[in-house]
Design a protein around this motif. Structure first.
Motif, PDB file in Angstrom:
ATOM      1  N   LEU A  90       0.832  -1.214   0.000  1.00  0.00           N
ATOM      2  CA  LEU A  90       0.000   0.000   0.000  1.00  0.00           C
ATOM      3  C   LEU A  90       0.864   1.262   0.000  1.00  0.00           C
ATOM      4  O   LEU A  90       0.600   2.205  -0.746  1.00  0.00           O
ATOM      5  CB  LEU A  90      -0.946  -0.009   1.208  1.00  0.00           C
ATOM      6  N   ALA A  91       1.919   1.264   0.814  1.00  0.00           N
ATOM      7  CA  ALA A  91       2.828   2.424   0.870  1.00  0.00           C
ATOM      8  C   ALA A  91       3.514   2.623  -0.482  1.00  0.00           C
ATOM      9  O   ALA A  91       3.634   3.741  -0.980  1.00  0.00           O
ATOM     10  CB  ALA A  91       3.863   2.226   1.974  1.00  0.00           C
ATOM     11  N   TYR A  92       3.928   1.525  -1.091  1.00  0.00           N
ATOM     12  CA  TYR A  92       4.602   1.583  -2.391  1.00  0.00           C
ATOM     13  C   TYR A  92       3.655   2.137  -3.466  1.00  0.00           C
ATOM     14  O   TYR A  92       4.030   3.016  -4.250  1.00  0.00           O
ATOM     15  CB  TYR A  92       5.088   0.182  -2.776  1.00  0.00           C
ATOM     16  N   LEU A  93       2.427   1.631  -3.496  1.00  0.00           N
ATOM     17  CA  LEU A  93       1.450   2.097  -4.488  1.00  0.00           C
ATOM     18  C   LEU A  93       1.115   3.572  -4.296  1.00  0.00           C
ATOM     19  O   LEU A  93       1.007   4.327  -5.259  1.00  0.00           O
ATOM     20  CB  LEU A  93       0.170   1.256  -4.402  1.00  0.00           C
ATOM     21  N   GLN A  94       0.947   3.979  -3.047  1.00  0.00           N
ATOM     22  CA  GLN A  94       0.615   5.367  -2.743  1.00  0.00           C
ATOM     23  C   GLN A  94       1.710   6.301  -3.241  1.00  0.00           C
ATOM     24  O   GLN A  94       1.442   7.368  -3.777  1.00  0.00           O
ATOM     25  CB  GLN A  94       0.390   5.534  -1.236  1.00  0.00           C
ATOM     26  N   GLU A  95       2.951   5.862  -3.079  1.00  0.00           N
ATOM     27  CA  GLU A  95       4.107   6.650  -3.521  1.00  0.00           C
ATOM     28  C   GLU A  95       4.184   6.677  -5.057  1.00  0.00           C
ATOM     29  O   GLU A  95       4.378   7.713  -5.673  1.00  0.00           O
ATOM     30  CB  GLU A  95       5.375   6.010  -2.955  1.00  0.00           C
ATOM     31  N   LYS A  96       4.001   5.530  -5.658  1.00  0.00           N
ATOM     32  CA  LYS A  96       4.116   5.377  -7.120  1.00  0.00           C
ATOM     33  C   LYS A  96       3.034   6.164  -7.862  1.00  0.00           C
ATOM     34  O   LYS A  96       3.292   6.769  -8.893  1.00  0.00           O
ATOM     35  CB  LYS A  96       4.028   3.892  -7.472  1.00  0.00           C
ATOM     36  N   TYR A  97       1.809   6.132  -7.341  1.00  0.00           N
ATOM     37  CA  TYR A  97       0.691   6.780  -8.034  1.00  0.00           C
ATOM     38  C   TYR A  97       0.335   8.139  -7.448  1.00  0.00           C
ATOM     39  O   TYR A  97      -0.656   8.737  -7.816  1.00  0.00           O
ATOM     40  CB  TYR A  97      -0.532   5.859  -8.051  1.00  0.00           C
ATOM     41  N   ASP A  98       1.127   8.581  -6.491  1.00  0.00           N
ATOM     42  CA  ASP A  98       0.969   9.907  -5.921  1.00  0.00           C
ATOM     43  C   ASP A  98      -0.434  10.114  -5.354  1.00  0.00           C
ATOM     44  O   ASP A  98      -0.991   9.229  -4.751  1.00  0.00           O
ATOM     45  CB  ASP A  98       1.343  10.965  -6.972  1.00  0.00           C
ATOM     46  N   PHE A 103      -6.250   3.958  -2.742  1.00  0.00           N
ATOM     47  CA  PHE A 103      -6.190   2.505  -2.740  1.00  0.00           C
ATOM     48  C   PHE A 103      -6.958   1.931  -1.559  1.00  0.00           C
ATOM     49  O   PHE A 103      -6.774   2.343  -0.421  1.00  0.00           O
ATOM     50  CB  PHE A 103      -4.733   2.025  -2.735  1.00  0.00           C
ATOM     51  N   CYS A 104      -7.850   0.995  -1.855  1.00  0.00           N
ATOM     52  CA  CYS A 104      -8.686   0.346  -0.855  1.00  0.00           C
ATOM     53  C   CYS A 104      -8.407  -1.153  -0.918  1.00  0.00           C
ATOM     54  O   CYS A 104      -7.882  -1.648  -1.903  1.00  0.00           O
ATOM     55  CB  CYS A 104     -10.159   0.577  -1.169  1.00  0.00           C
ATOM     56  N   LEU A 105      -8.785  -1.850   0.132  1.00  0.00           N
ATOM     57  CA  LEU A 105      -8.612  -3.301   0.157  1.00  0.00           C
ATOM     58  C   LEU A 105      -9.955  -3.985  -0.028  1.00  0.00           C
ATOM     59  O   LEU A 105     -10.977  -3.493   0.449  1.00  0.00           O
ATOM     60  CB  LEU A 105      -8.027  -3.751   1.499  1.00  0.00           C
ATOM     61  N   ILE A 106      -9.922  -5.114  -0.710  1.00  0.00           N
ATOM     62  CA  ILE A 106     -11.105  -5.962  -0.830  1.00  0.00           C
ATOM     63  C   ILE A 106     -10.758  -7.263  -0.129  1.00  0.00           C
ATOM     64  O   ILE A 106      -9.707  -7.855  -0.389  1.00  0.00           O
ATOM     65  CB  ILE A 106     -11.439  -6.241  -2.315  1.00  0.00           C
ATOM     66  N   MET A 107     -11.608  -7.679   0.785  1.00  0.00           N
ATOM     67  CA  MET A 107     -11.339  -8.954   1.479  1.00  0.00           C
ATOM     68  C   MET A 107     -12.629  -9.640   1.881  1.00  0.00           C
ATOM     69  O   MET A 107     -13.674  -9.003   2.057  1.00  0.00           O
ATOM     70  CB  MET A 107     -10.444  -8.739   2.702  1.00  0.00           C
ATOM     71  N   ASN A 127      -5.614   4.605   7.111  1.00  0.00           N
ATOM     72  CA  ASN A 127      -5.374   5.277   5.832  1.00  0.00           C
ATOM     73  C   ASN A 127      -6.101   4.698   4.625  1.00  0.00           C
ATOM     74  O   ASN A 127      -6.038   5.274   3.545  1.00  0.00           O
ATOM     75  CB  ASN A 127      -3.864   5.264   5.533  1.00  0.00           C
ATOM     76  N   HIS A 128      -6.755   3.561   4.804  1.00  0.00           N
ATOM     77  CA  HIS A 128      -7.394   2.907   3.656  1.00  0.00           C
ATOM     78  C   HIS A 128      -8.759   2.359   4.035  1.00  0.00           C
ATOM     79  O   HIS A 128      -8.965   1.893   5.144  1.00  0.00           O
ATOM     80  CB  HIS A 128      -6.508   1.759   3.139  1.00  0.00           C
TER      81      HIS A 128
END
Length: 195
Positions: A90-98, A103-107, A127-128
């Motif tokens: 999640l941290a990586y995606l948030q950084e990559k896509y600014d 980003f949300c989780l599905i579970m 945060n999500h």
């Protein structure tokens, strides 16, 4: 306006119609704009003989989602250090896509029951948003997750199809074709997987 992306994590070994039904339901009947199937890489510490190579499982997801523009395959975790944790992804995606992506989780409800055991689960919850679909399972969801503002329960169909069942029955020579998207079946059959 930010794009809302639901992240649906799994080994997808193989992806089946149950996964597609859930993902499509989430994108059509919630406020999510897209659902990304995040293919979990094989852990270097666990070598499961039944787990197909990362590339093949990703390709099966590509095959399954090609006719659904709101459903996307993702191999984002393949490039992250292993073992990997959801909070890191999640941290990586948030950084990559600014800032233009949320980003949300599905579970499944069964995973929500174990959320308190996840690494830095408080950070994830803070945060999500988490979208939870119903599963037939034992036990209760922890009280602290019952009425949490970032947890949304979506009334999706209950799908009792499992990749484990598909693999086992396919190996026995049973016809599992109706449980798989046609393109996934063809790829699986051509490559002689799970036999």
């Amino acid at each position: 306006m930010n794009k809302k992306i639901g992240l649906y994590f799994g080994t997808f070994n193989p992806i089946h119609i149950g996964h597609l039904v859930i993902a499509n339901h989430m994108v059509e009947f919630s406020d999510l704009d897209e659902v990304w199937f995040v293919v979990t890489p094989q852990s270097p510490f666990k070598t499961k003989k039944t787990l197909l190579d990362n590339h093949h499982r990703y390709q099966l997801v590509v095959e399954a989602t090609q006719d659904y523009p709101k459903l996307k395959p993702s191999k984002i975790e393949f490039d992250l250090p292993q073992p990997n944790y959801t909070v890191t992804t999640l941290a990586y995606l948030q950084e990559k896509y600014d800032v233009d992506h949320d980003f949300c989780l599905i579970m499944g409800e069964d995973n929500l029951k174990g959320l308190h055991k996840w690494k830095n689960y408080e950070v994830i919850l803070e945060n999500h948003t988490i979208y939870v679909y119903p599963r037939i399972s034992e036990g209760k969801v922890e009280h602290r997750f019952k009425d949490h503002g970032n947890i949304h329960h979506v009334t999706a169909p209950i799908m009792e199809i499992s990749s484990t069942f598909i693999r086992a029955q396919h190996k026995l020579g049973k016809n599992v074709r109706p449980l798989l998207p046609e393109s996934v079946w063809k790829y699986m059959d051509e490559m002689n997987f799970y036999r």
